[in-house]
Design an enzyme around this catalytic site. Structure first.
Site, PDB file in Angstrom:
ATOM      1  CG  HIS A 280      -2.057  -0.846   1.246  1.00 13.67           C
ATOM      2  ND1 HIS A 280      -1.965  -2.200   1.229  1.00 13.67           N
ATOM      3  CD2 HIS A 280      -3.383  -0.547   1.265  1.00 13.67           C
ATOM      4  CE1 HIS A 280      -3.191  -2.719   1.244  1.00 13.67           C
ATOM      5  NE2 HIS A 280      -4.068  -1.745   1.252  1.00 13.67           N
TER       6      HIS A 280
ATOM      7  CG  ASN B 168       4.248  -4.450   2.412  1.00 13.78           C
ATOM      8  OD1 ASN B 168       3.842  -3.312   2.601  1.00 13.78           O
ATOM      9  ND2 ASN B 168       3.455  -5.508   2.444  1.00 13.78           N
TER      10      ASN B 168
ATOM     11  CD  GLU C 109      12.440  18.859  -5.201  1.00 15.29           C
ATOM     12  OE1 GLU C 109      13.580  19.375  -5.264  1.00 15.29           O
ATOM     13  OE2 GLU C 109      11.400  19.520  -5.005  1.00 15.29           O
TER      14      GLU C 109
ATOM     15  CG  ASP D 267       9.518  21.910  -7.773  1.00 14.81           C
ATOM     16  OD1 ASP D 267       9.922  21.724  -6.603  1.00 14.81           O
ATOM     17  OD2 ASP D 267       9.406  23.050  -8.283  1.00 14.81           O
TER      18      ASP D 267
ATOM     19  CD  GLN E  79       9.949  24.662  -3.825  1.00  9.48           C
ATOM     20  OE1 GLN E  79      10.287  23.632  -4.398  1.00  9.48           O
ATOM     21  NE2 GLN E  79       9.269  25.629  -4.419  1.00  9.48           N
TER      22      GLN E  79
ATOM     23  CD  GLU F 282      12.257  21.167  -2.161  1.00  9.71           C
ATOM     24  OE1 GLU F 282      13.164  21.396  -3.010  1.00  9.71           O
ATOM     25  OE2 GLU F 282      11.046  21.253  -2.424  1.00  9.71           O
TER      26      GLU F 282
END
Ligand code: MN
Length: 177
Positions: free
Chosen positions: A22, A53, A146, A152, A162, A166
């Site tokens: 999931h 998982n 990214e 982005d 950002q 980031e």
């Protein structure tokens, strides 16, 4: 989804050795039966190894939920990249699964995101034998995700902000908010 999109069924994973992993966890949608059911749509599923998982990926999901119980609003985006195989000629098996989680005090809206906002980014390999690897080992920067995906992330935030949020890796240890 458009009619010409490949339709993936539950049994397309059968016998492959991969879990139906999931993206939105079922356990994040226990409050409402209909919403819970929707997490089982195959559009929310990717082939993940059991080792990914059921171990580091799941541990991060549990940690994320624990923060929600502690009073945070949790905003999550998750996805994949890379291709290590194809199931039944139609389901791409990704090499990596990534997730970015933003924690805001309950009731804060996303325009309150600033340099102090806690953000966890992880990039996990879709491989066997990582049952004992702590999820924290896979922390990375949003910028790295990214670069791998071409997305982005946080594109509506000012570029300078950002660049700040980031390019750092979440420093916090498990259990510290
Ligand atoms: Mn960005």
């Amino acid at each position: 989804l458009p009619d010409n999109f490949q339709r993936i069924g539950y049994y397309d994973y059968s016998g492959s050795g991969y879990d139906r992993g999931h993206m939105v966890p079922s356990a994040d949608r226990f409050a409402d039966a209909k919403l819970n059911e929707e997490t089982f749509m195959m559009t929310n599923i990717v082939p993940q190894t059991g080792a990914l998982n059921q171990f580091p990926w799941e541990k991060l999901e549990s940690y994320s939920r624990s923060q929600a119980w502690r009073g945070y609003d949790v905003y999550t985006i998750a996805g994949v990249y890379g291709e290590k195989g194809v199931l039944k000629g139609k389901v791409t098996v990704p090499t990596n699964c990534w997730k970015i989680i933003v924690f805001l005090p309950r009731g804060f809206t996303v325009d309150k995101i600033d340099q102090r906002t806690r953000i966890i980014a992880v990039d996990m390999p879709n491989v066997d034998s990582i049952e004992n690897v702590p999820w924290e080992r896979y922390k990375t920067t949003v910028r790295s995700i990214e670069e791998k995906t071409g997305f982005d992330i946080f594109s509506l935030l000012p570029r300078e902000l950002q660049d700040q949020i980031e390019t750092r890796v979440d420093p916090n240890m498990l259990h510290s908010p």
